[in-house]
Motif scaffolding. Structure first.
Motif, short mmCIF file in Angstrom:
data_model
loop_
_atom_site.label_atom_id
_atom_site.label_comp_id
_atom_site.label_asym_id
_atom_site.label_seq_id
_atom_site.Cartn_x
_atom_site.Cartn_y
_atom_site.Cartn_z
N SER A 15 0.85 -1.20 0.00
CA SER A 15 0.00 0.00 0.00
C SER A 15 0.88 1.24 0.00
O SER A 15 1.59 1.50 0.96
N ARG B 14 -2.09 13.60 -9.54
CA ARG B 14 -3.22 12.66 -9.66
C ARG B 14 -3.41 12.23 -11.11
O ARG B 14 -3.66 11.05 -11.38
N ARG C 55 -1.19 2.35 -8.75
CA ARG C 55 -2.19 2.06 -7.72
C ARG C 55 -1.69 2.54 -6.38
O ARG C 55 -0.70 2.04 -5.88
N TYR D 107 -2.80 3.76 -2.26
CA TYR D 107 -3.77 3.49 -1.19
C TYR D 107 -4.60 4.74 -0.92
O TYR D 107 -4.06 5.82 -0.93
N GLN E 115 -7.16 1.92 -2.44
CA GLN E 115 -7.58 1.56 -3.79
C GLN E 115 -9.07 1.31 -3.88
O GLN E 115 -9.65 0.65 -3.02
N LYS E 116 -9.65 1.85 -4.93
CA LYS E 116 -11.10 1.77 -5.14
C LYS E 116 -11.60 0.32 -5.09
O LYS E 116 -12.64 0.03 -4.52
N ASP F 4 -12.59 -1.09 -1.58
CA ASP F 4 -13.66 -0.53 -0.75
C ASP F 4 -14.69 -1.62 -0.51
O ASP F 4 -15.12 -2.29 -1.44
N ARG G 45 -16.70 3.63 0.49
CA ARG G 45 -16.39 4.26 -0.79
C ARG G 45 -16.46 5.78 -0.70
O ARG G 45 -15.57 6.49 -1.15
N ASN H 277 -13.51 7.01 1.37
CA ASN H 277 -12.25 6.87 0.66
C ASN H 277 -12.16 7.74 -0.60
O ASN H 277 -11.07 8.18 -0.97
N ASP H 278 -13.32 7.99 -1.22
CA ASP H 278 -13.33 8.89 -2.38
C ASP H 278 -12.79 10.26 -1.97
O ASP H 278 -12.02 10.87 -2.71
N ARG I 172 -9.15 9.96 -1.78
CA ARG I 172 -8.55 9.83 -3.11
C ARG I 172 -8.53 11.16 -3.86
O ARG I 172 -7.61 11.42 -4.64
N GLU I 173 -9.54 12.01 -3.57
CA GLU I 173 -9.58 13.31 -4.25
C GLU I 173 -8.53 14.27 -3.73
O GLU I 173 -8.28 15.30 -4.35
#
Lengths: 399, 399
Positions: free
Chosen positions: A245, A269, A278, A280, A282-283, A286, A292, A295-296, A299-300
């Motif tokens: 990760s 990004r 990839r 951490y 990772q989609k 989830d 999700r 974590n979104d 990730r943003e």
């Protein structure tokens, strides 16, 4: 599919209907039992979730059932349907006590060229001298000619919870004139820890708790150039992202203006996506919509632009961790100043266990599958002989 | 052995001395940091424990260390030594959430001749119709000619925690004229679940969560004869005690006077010891002195003399679970009346997770060792070939 036991309440058959049972005043019930009328929609969603769970569980079980009632496989009994308090949730406290007793292990790797503040950041994260700077004061001065790995372990105790923290440093990474294959010792180390764990797991007389030296998280330090990912960043993360990760961070982010930071992050990004790297969390991993959404948001906003420090300063009478400059104090833990707090929350306060789970369930498992398939073919080089024990074809009748 | 890092506090070397650090007013510290002076003895014990942990951890780790400080292997950093709050204990909440999301599995087996109230007791334990009586109302009427196993699963949800409870009933046990080998189907079932789990574990592409059908607990019902253990009790528990956690109970204990109950319990404890019968919780598996004290108290009072019911009665205006007789109401959950509450606390509220852990760490592991050793010799009958993959001799260089 969805057969529920009708006569559910044991104290009288009148309680059998689930809708009715929910509307009764609940003494020991779940919190939502009296909200049935107001929040019909929510209840329905919940019911659906429960049914899904039920069906999922049904799919899992192979039990020898009462032959007289063939349809009745498994019914769902809610708190409101019970005729008193059972105490199931006490298991959470039992687990908590056991975790506290056993302690935790967490292994974090830091990768990035020298001078990016790797040690300082880890020390800031764990509020103590846990990184190699602490034991080799002049370490930074000599740059090693090859990439070497150094692990230092500390037991940190906070509020009764003990954690054995191991920080794996990678001095020399990216510091050479020619950095060809500088990721190789790192890939090797990560895989060696999986191998160690796998061998322990396969041992006949294995330990009750297998010592876990697997790398749960790799923080990759990007210099705050404001440009794009460099080839070395791409090559490293491409390879390592498949086996561990990775959490990329922008190091020494205090050199970037607000606009520069935003642009740089966006650029990174894009580069990560374009190169299929990839990172951490990772989609694909989830586990549900709730996770999700959470974590979104992470990730943003990766990679976090961070600043580390081991100095305290007075700001409005409060002690804060910061870096004092002629133009102001950068408060490291102030989210308005930098994203250190986001990184700390991710690594420690919200996702530490998930990092461990992803390591065990995904990365280690991927290694294990690959390794066992390999050893099936070519086991002699391992000093092992498997002769198809793990061969799917031989075990297929089990599933 | 006990080398501690002197310069522990990152904000100043003065905090380094552990004794000193403990006496400082603690902002983020462990609860016992200010009690140092008052409870010297306790602190010493604790220090010793910590040192033991440290040494234990030391023994476990094989890390590549900073070569410049050979003595420094691992230091212990307390909450008071940290220069701020880290948030390690947040991991407990992370685990809690994950457990709630995933749900639990618990499998309980009931063994004893018919008419001892096995189903009623399990229903009383889980405050719902979870045992076979619920699906086969007239089941008790026909006594089966052989011992059969029946599993029924329910998902019970209480306070947001979902548990898939499987009750394995063993109708026919001890009900025959000739009960020779009546334990065999039960031994077979227990072992089959271990085998299933083992095969899942060895599978190359294994499930993320291996479905757990292993018997976590076997409640053995003794009739309240007031005499000694019968040969069938001895033979059953001798065998099963080696492969599963047995909790013996005295069924329908309302037929015993206070003195009779005490005498009978004492007699049974003697008989268990004399026959080398291992019942749960076993002394050998106590993990620390604290657990030993707690479990000793349980060991001194087994087998619990229990009474089950599915009827509620009014006692002083309160609804209580009880059995109404002409001479009074036996309140099932009243510890002054019978020991049902002790049994419930052991099985659900204090030791449920431990029962699962003992099953996994001890019983399953014992099966696994035996099985892998066996299959090494005689693997062809399994349709498996191991060819010494698990052979200690081949893997010995790893340890």
């Amino acid at each position: 599919m969805e057969e529920r036991e009708k006569d559910r309440g044991i104290m009288g058959p009148e309680q059998g209907d689930p809708g009715k049972g929910r509307e009764q005043p609940a003494s020991m019930s779940t919190p939502n039992s009296v909200m049935a009328k107001e929040e019909k929609g929510m209840e329905e969603r919940e019911m659906k979730k429960e049914m899904e769970l039920e069906m999922e569980l049904k799919a899992e079980v192979k039990v020898e059932l009462c032959p007289t009632v063939p349809g009745l496989q498994m019914s769902f009994i809610r708190g409101t349907d019970l005729f008193g308090y059972v105490g199931i949730e006490a298991v959470l406290d039992q687990m908590r006590r056991k975790t506290i007793k056993a302690g935790l292990e967490f292994n974090i790797m830091v990768v990035g060229q020298s001078g990016l503040g790797k040690s300082t950041l880890v020390n800031t994260l764990f509020k103590s001298k846990v990184s190699r700077k602490s034991c080799t004061p002049n370490y930074e001065e000599k740059i090693s000619k090859t990439v070497k790995l150094h692990s230092v372990s500390h037991v940190i105790e906070e509020k009764g919870v003990k954690m054995k923290l191991t920080v794996i440093d990678t001095p020399g990474f990216g510091d050479q004139i020619n950095n060809d294959n500088c990721w190789e010792p790192i890939v090797k180390h990560v895989n060696e820890q999986y191998e160690k764990y796998l061998r322990e797991e396969l041992h006949i007389n294995r330990k009750r708790r297998i010592p876990d030296s697997r790398v749960h998280c790799c923080i990759y330090f990007l210099p705050a150039t404001g440009h794009r990912l460099r080839p070395i960043d791409v090559e490293f993360m491409k390879r390592l992202g498949k086996i561990v990760s990775i959490v990329p961070v922008i190091a020494k982010a205090d050199t970037l203006t607000i606009e520069e930071r935003q642009e740089f992050k966006e650029q990174i990004r894009q580069d990560l996506a374009a190169n299929g790297i990839r990172v951490y969390p990772q989609k694909e991993y989830d586990e549900d919509p709730e996770e999700r959404i959470l974590n979104d948001r992470i990730r943003e906003s990766i990679p976090f632009a961070v600043v580390g420090t081991d100095k305290e300063h007075q700001v409005n009478g409060n002690k804060v961790l910061g870096r004092k400059t002629k133009w102001g104090i950068i408060e490291v833990e102030n989210v308005a100043h930098c994203e250190f707090a986001n990184l700390r929350d991710l690594l420690i306060r919200s996702h530490l266990q998930d990092l461990k789970d992803v390591t065990h369930d995904i990365h280690y498992e991927t290694y294990r599958v690959r390794r066992l398939n390999e050893s099936n073919m070519n086991y002699s080089e391992l000093g092992l002989s498997t002769c198809g024990l793990f061969g799917n074809e031989k075990l297929s009748y089990i599933t």
